[in-house]
Design a protein around this motif. Structure first.
Motif, mmCIF file in Angstrom:
data_model
loop_
_atom_site.group_PDB
_atom_site.id
_atom_site.type_symbol
_atom_site.label_atom_id
_atom_site.label_comp_id
_atom_site.label_asym_id
_atom_site.label_seq_id
_atom_site.Cartn_x
_atom_site.Cartn_y
_atom_site.Cartn_z
ATOM 1 N N GLY A 91 1.011 -1.239 -0.074
ATOM 2 C CA GLY A 91 -0.016 -0.068 -0.057
ATOM 3 C C GLY A 91 0.821 1.372 -0.100
ATOM 4 N N SER A 92 0.135 2.418 -0.130
ATOM 5 C CA SER A 92 0.970 3.582 0.040
ATOM 6 C C SER A 92 -0.455 4.742 0.071
ATOM 7 C CB SER A 92 1.385 3.946 -1.378
ATOM 8 O OG SER A 92 0.641 4.184 -2.411
ATOM 9 N N ALA A 93 0.121 5.954 0.305
ATOM 10 C CA ALA A 93 -0.971 6.855 0.284
ATOM 11 C C ALA A 93 -1.537 7.016 -1.015
ATOM 12 C CB ALA A 93 -0.354 8.276 0.495
ATOM 13 N N ILE A 94 -2.786 7.459 -1.246
ATOM 14 C CA ILE A 94 -3.502 7.459 -2.458
ATOM 15 C C ILE A 94 -2.915 8.294 -3.389
ATOM 16 C CG2 ILE A 94 -5.601 8.010 -3.588
ATOM 17 C CD1 ILE A 94 -7.106 7.413 -0.948
ATOM 18 N N ALA A 95 -2.245 9.649 -3.052
ATOM 19 C CA ALA A 95 -1.572 10.475 -3.909
ATOM 20 C C ALA A 95 -0.348 9.783 -4.440
ATOM 21 C CB ALA A 95 -1.258 11.676 -3.222
ATOM 22 N N ASP A 103 -1.923 -3.382 -8.777
ATOM 23 C CA ASP A 103 -2.101 -4.577 -9.205
ATOM 24 C C ASP A 103 -1.430 -5.755 -8.497
ATOM 25 O OD1 ASP A 103 -3.248 -3.410 -11.530
ATOM 26 O OD2 ASP A 103 -1.463 -3.484 -12.501
ATOM 27 N N GLN A 104 -0.518 -5.588 -7.667
ATOM 28 C CA GLN A 104 0.090 -6.795 -7.158
ATOM 29 C C GLN A 104 -0.805 -7.154 -5.887
ATOM 30 O OE1 GLN A 104 3.398 -5.575 -4.537
ATOM 31 N NE2 GLN A 104 3.903 -7.733 -3.922
ATOM 32 N N VAL A 105 -1.519 -6.176 -5.245
ATOM 33 C CA VAL A 105 -2.303 -6.562 -4.319
ATOM 34 C C VAL A 105 -3.617 -7.017 -4.458
ATOM 35 C CG1 VAL A 105 -3.547 -5.484 -2.316
ATOM 36 C CG2 VAL A 105 -1.303 -4.885 -2.601
ATOM 37 N N ILE A 106 -4.383 -6.469 -5.428
ATOM 38 C CA ILE A 106 -5.602 -6.725 -5.948
ATOM 39 C C ILE A 106 -5.651 -7.727 -6.840
ATOM 40 C CG2 ILE A 106 -7.324 -5.733 -7.730
ATOM 41 C CD1 ILE A 106 -7.362 -4.620 -4.926
ATOM 42 N N ASN A 107 -4.395 -8.317 -7.471
ATOM 43 C CA ASN A 107 -4.382 -9.541 -8.370
ATOM 44 C C ASN A 107 -4.455 -10.888 -7.375
ATOM 45 O OD1 ASN A 107 -4.582 -8.275 -10.631
ATOM 46 N ND2 ASN A 107 -2.286 -8.444 -10.972
ATOM 47 N N VAL A 108 -3.558 -10.582 -6.239
ATOM 48 C CA VAL A 108 -3.648 -11.717 -5.170
ATOM 49 C C VAL A 108 -5.129 -11.948 -4.338
ATOM 50 C CG1 VAL A 108 -2.570 -13.116 -3.515
ATOM 51 C CG2 VAL A 108 -1.419 -12.023 -5.590
ATOM 52 N N ASN A 144 -2.855 5.204 4.172
ATOM 53 C CA ASN A 144 -1.858 4.423 3.656
ATOM 54 C C ASN A 144 -2.430 2.953 3.296
ATOM 55 O OD1 ASN A 144 -0.083 6.654 3.301
ATOM 56 N ND2 ASN A 144 0.596 6.207 5.549
ATOM 57 N N SER A 145 -3.683 2.535 3.533
ATOM 58 C CA SER A 145 -4.216 1.447 3.616
ATOM 59 C C SER A 145 -5.325 1.178 2.507
ATOM 60 C CB SER A 145 -4.696 0.923 4.941
ATOM 61 O OG SER A 145 -5.944 1.546 5.286
ATOM 62 N N SER A 146 -5.420 2.137 1.642
ATOM 63 C CA SER A 146 -6.597 2.038 0.675
ATOM 64 C C SER A 146 -6.519 0.895 -0.056
ATOM 65 C CB SER A 146 -6.932 3.392 0.080
ATOM 66 O OG SER A 146 -5.468 3.407 -0.768
ATOM 67 N N ILE A 147 -5.397 0.461 -0.661
ATOM 68 C CA ILE A 147 -5.509 -0.613 -1.582
ATOM 69 C C ILE A 147 -5.757 -1.829 -0.897
ATOM 70 C CG2 ILE A 147 -4.223 -1.975 -3.176
ATOM 71 C CD1 ILE A 147 -2.476 0.848 -3.828
ATOM 72 N N TYR A 148 -5.080 -2.185 0.066
ATOM 73 C CA TYR A 148 -5.191 -3.207 0.843
ATOM 74 C C TYR A 148 -6.425 -3.486 1.437
ATOM 75 C CZ TYR A 148 -4.484 -7.097 4.215
ATOM 76 O OH TYR A 148 -4.541 -8.306 4.998
ATOM 77 N N SER A 149 -7.043 -2.411 2.153
ATOM 78 C CA SER A 149 -8.379 -2.451 2.905
ATOM 79 C C SER A 149 -9.367 -2.669 1.832
ATOM 80 C CB SER A 149 -8.502 -1.172 3.473
ATOM 81 O OG SER A 149 -7.706 -0.934 4.638
ATOM 82 N N SER A 150 -9.496 -1.911 0.689
ATOM 83 C CA SER A 150 -10.378 -2.190 -0.584
ATOM 84 C C SER A 150 -10.246 -3.573 -0.847
ATOM 85 C CB SER A 150 -9.740 -1.202 -1.723
ATOM 86 O OG SER A 150 -10.045 -0.009 -1.274
ATOM 87 N N SER A 151 -8.999 -4.157 -1.006
ATOM 88 C CA SER A 151 -9.027 -5.559 -1.355
ATOM 89 C C SER A 151 -9.839 -6.600 -0.765
ATOM 90 C CB SER A 151 -7.820 -6.108 -1.706
ATOM 91 O OG SER A 151 -7.104 -6.347 -0.373
#
Length: 246
Positions: A91-95, A103-108, A144-151
């Motif tokens: 993850g990272s900050a959205i900006a 892609d790495q997080v969402i794909n898995v 900083n958790s938007s990608i992981y939390s969304s998955s």
């Protein structure tokens, strides 16, 4: 107690952490267990330690998932327990987000988990149990958790819809959502010991029960959801985070 005697159980990402502990628990309850993982050396070593079967498969690759299903159907027939556990952090900050991390997080975590369920449905026995590994972060809002939390939030949505779709076959679909659990996943991020200790102290301060959970805690919950006693439980998310999300 051999609550799961002769059941066929598949645990994705079963070579370490929660997956490893769950494979061990299911085996101890009498199930015939197959674990998967991306790295042949790691998954074969874990399988030897556990005394279970293993198949190399990358949950982030749909063709790997389809090959996995074909091999399990050929070797074991149908499946009674499916624990969709494999996942990655990132993850990272959205900006500052990059397509690569996204892609790495969402794909898995999402696409791979989604298609694991999708492709396994034809070989699930009627009355089977499916459990997704979600996370308490699915309902939290840390920076900083938007990608992981969304998955994980997406997984919870799929879980509920799958519970409705598969109910006519009495297939139950649930999710377990751990908070901080002692697993190797943080160590794999490359932090030194001092940083890891600092992260753990920071987490413990935010957990009302003031300790980090164990992989075995989650394993026992997954096993319970797979037992006959849980035959009326479906479409539910079970938080196991020491009160952290309160």
């Amino acid at each position: 107690m051999m609550q799961l005697k002769d059941k066929i159980a598949v645990v994705t990402g079963g070579n370490s952490g929660i997956g490893y502990a769950t494979a061990n628990e299911l085996k101890n309850q009498g199930a015939k267990v197959i674990i998967t993982g991306r790295r042949k050396e790691a998954v074969s070593q874990a399988a030897d330690e556990l005394g279970v079967d293993w198949i190399v498969a990358d949950q982030g690759n749909v063709s790997d998932i389809e090959n996995l299903v074909s091999e399990i159907k050929r070797k074991f027939g149908k499946v009674d327990i499916l624990f969709i556990n494999a996942g990655v952090l990132g993850g990272s900050a959205i900006a500052e987000a990059t397509e690569e991390i996204f892609d790495q997080v969402i794909n898995v975590n999402f696409k791979g988990a989604y298609f694991t369920l999708s492709r396994f449905i034809p070989i699930l026995n009627d009355g089977a149990s499916v459990v997704f590994l979600s996370s308490n972060t699915a309902s939290m809002n840390a920076a900083n958790s938007s990608i992981y939390s969304s998955s994980k939030a997406a997984l919870n949505s799929v879980m509920k819809i799958a519970a409705v779709e598969l109910a006519p076959r009495h297939i139950r679909v649930n999710a377990v959502s751990p908070g901080p659990i002692e697993t190797p996943i943080l160590s794999k991020q490359g932090y030194d010991q001092a940083t890891l200790d600092g992260i753990k102290d920071w987490i413990i301060e935010r957990v009302p029960l003031k300790h980090i959970g164990k992989a075995e805690d989650v394993a026992k919950l997954v096993a319970h959801l797979s037992q006959p006693e849980s035959s009326f439980i479906t479409g539910s998310e079970f938080l196991i985070d020491g009160g952290m999300s309160l």
